[in-house]
Design an enzyme around this catalytic site. Structure first.
Site, mmCIF file in Angstrom:
data_model
loop_
_atom_site.group_PDB
_atom_site.id
_atom_site.type_symbol
_atom_site.label_atom_id
_atom_site.label_comp_id
_atom_site.label_asym_id
_atom_site.label_seq_id
_atom_site.Cartn_x
_atom_site.Cartn_y
_atom_site.Cartn_z
ATOM 1 N N LYS A 17 0.869 -1.258 -0.011
ATOM 2 C CA LYS A 17 -0.001 -0.127 -0.117
ATOM 3 C C LYS A 17 0.949 1.391 0.047
ATOM 4 C CE LYS A 17 -2.534 -0.516 3.674
ATOM 5 N NZ LYS A 17 -1.986 -1.464 4.496
ATOM 6 N N ARG A 93 -9.468 1.420 9.908
ATOM 7 C CA ARG A 93 -9.038 0.147 10.252
ATOM 8 C C ARG A 93 -10.119 -0.448 10.817
ATOM 9 N NH1 ARG A 93 -3.107 1.409 10.016
ATOM 10 N NH2 ARG A 93 -1.881 -0.639 10.012
ATOM 11 N N ARG A 130 11.138 -6.521 5.608
ATOM 12 C CA ARG A 130 10.978 -5.188 5.288
ATOM 13 C C ARG A 130 11.917 -3.957 6.218
ATOM 14 N NH1 ARG A 130 5.344 -2.318 5.822
ATOM 15 N NH2 ARG A 130 5.335 -2.822 8.212
ATOM 16 N N ARG A 162 11.540 -1.818 11.412
ATOM 17 C CA ARG A 162 10.577 -1.063 12.206
ATOM 18 C C ARG A 162 10.442 -1.648 13.570
ATOM 19 N NH1 ARG A 162 5.239 0.688 8.546
ATOM 20 N NH2 ARG A 162 4.146 -0.519 10.639
ATOM 21 N N ARG A 173 -0.449 -8.038 14.530
ATOM 22 C CA ARG A 173 -1.051 -7.237 13.326
ATOM 23 C C ARG A 173 -1.852 -7.796 12.232
ATOM 24 N NH1 ARG A 173 3.951 -4.846 12.427
ATOM 25 N NH2 ARG A 173 3.554 -4.152 10.334
HETATM 26 P P1 AMP Z 1 1.046 1.163 9.581
HETATM 27 O O1 AMP Z 1 2.035 2.075 9.370
HETATM 28 O O2 AMP Z 1 -0.153 1.683 8.679
HETATM 29 O O3 AMP Z 1 1.450 -0.111 9.482
HETATM 30 O O4 AMP Z 1 0.581 1.692 11.088
HETATM 31 C C1 AMP Z 1 1.426 1.341 12.062
HETATM 32 C C2 AMP Z 1 0.614 1.075 13.318
HETATM 33 O O5 AMP Z 1 -0.072 2.431 13.686
HETATM 34 C C3 AMP Z 1 -0.425 0.163 13.342
HETATM 35 O O6 AMP Z 1 -0.054 -1.251 13.681
HETATM 36 C C4 AMP Z 1 -1.312 0.768 14.537
HETATM 37 O O7 AMP Z 1 -0.798 0.340 15.877
HETATM 38 C C5 AMP Z 1 -1.055 2.216 14.246
HETATM 39 N N1 AMP Z 1 -2.205 2.669 13.549
HETATM 40 C C6 AMP Z 1 -2.151 3.288 12.230
HETATM 41 N N2 AMP Z 1 -3.405 3.690 11.870
HETATM 42 C C7 AMP Z 1 -4.142 3.269 12.612
HETATM 43 C C8 AMP Z 1 -5.566 3.305 12.573
HETATM 44 N N3 AMP Z 1 -6.314 3.736 11.719
HETATM 45 N N4 AMP Z 1 -6.293 2.852 13.737
HETATM 46 C C9 AMP Z 1 -5.562 2.340 14.827
HETATM 47 N N5 AMP Z 1 -4.272 2.164 14.912
HETATM 48 C C10 AMP Z 1 -3.688 2.549 13.777
#
Ligand code: AMP
Length: 223
Positions: A17, A93, A130, A162, A173
């Site tokens: 994405k 989400r 990654r 990360r 996740r």
């Molecule tokens: P991402 O970079 O999109 O994988 O987001 C990393 C982390 O941020 C996720 O595993 C969640 O802990 C938090 N996070 C990001 N977006 C959301 C969301 N819309 N709702 C809840 N937690 C979020």
């Protein structure tokens, strides 16, 4: 003039994405709004939100809906997003987040929701390899034989794993995705806003598929 766009990208973490959102953001000249990036920026600033989010994120959990909806409401109210639109990455989400987003975007609704579909086994391998630049967020794939320290080709920052890409957090996740985020597929499909793209292809091919889906959604809307 290039038309703007209001798009949501759904898909498991590791479905590509982020890469596609950067491309779409250039293509439509709209901001790429990643809630994960917003939370990581809050962590770097050392804000209260950032400290709280770090605990949740490192464990692979989800930050509360109310906080996330507040962040997005504020961001989508800014002039760039109000004007040309945006590419939403990582939000919504959960179904409650999607319901809140519909309310926030009543006047300027989303054009189409793209689900970049990549099976769990494939993203599991991708996430384990990654790596990401700590400063500019550029993604890399580790072959396991890089010379360290690994320096970002784009900005010279440190390329690292990360904090939330540990095996336990990755599994957590992906479980949460299946439990809380996958229901969004039905949510958007039932209202005719979803387009599912097969994400197991080269980044260029996936881009072509997404662009075609956006064009089709626009044509259908103008009919
Ligand atoms: P991402 O970079 O999109 O994988 O987001 C990393 C982390 O941020 C996720 O595993 C969640 O802990 C938090 N996070 C990001 N977006 C959301 C969301 N819309 N709702 C809840 N937690 C979020």
């Amino acid at each position: 003039m290039i038309p703007g766009a209001r798009l949501i990208l759904l898909g498991r973490q590791g479905a590509g994405k982020g890469t596609q959102c950067v491309r779409l953001s250039r293509q439509f000249v709209v901001p790429h709004i990643s809630t994960g990036d917003m939370l990581r920026a809050a962590q770097r600033e050392g804000s209260e939100l950032g400290k709280m989010a770090k605990l949740v994120m490192d464990d692979g959990g989800l930050v509360g809906d109310e906080i996330m909806v507040g962040l997005i409401r504020e961001r989508l109210g800014q002039s760039d997003a109000m004007g040309r639109g945006y590419i939403l990455d990582g939000f919504p989400r959960t179904v409650p987040q999607a319901i809140a987003l519909d309310e926030i975007t009543t006047d300027l609704p989303i054009d189409v929701v793209i689900d970049v579909d990549v099976p769990r086994e494939i993203v599991l391998n991708r996430l384990s390899a990654r790596r990401v630049c700590r400063d500019c967020g550029t993604n890399y794939v580790s072959s396991g034989i890089e010379r360290l320290p690994w320096i970002c080709e784009v900005c010279g920052g440190d390329v690292v794993r990360r904090d939330d890409d540990t095996p336990e957090a990755i599994m957590h996740r992906l479980d949460l995705y299946d439990e809380l985020t996958a229901p969004l597929i039905d949510f958007y499909q039932s209202t005719g806003r979803l387009c599912i793209i097969d994400g197991v292809a080269s980044a260029d091919e996936v881009s072509r598929r997404i662009t075609a889906a956006v064009e089709e959604a626009r044509q259908n809307r103008n009919r």
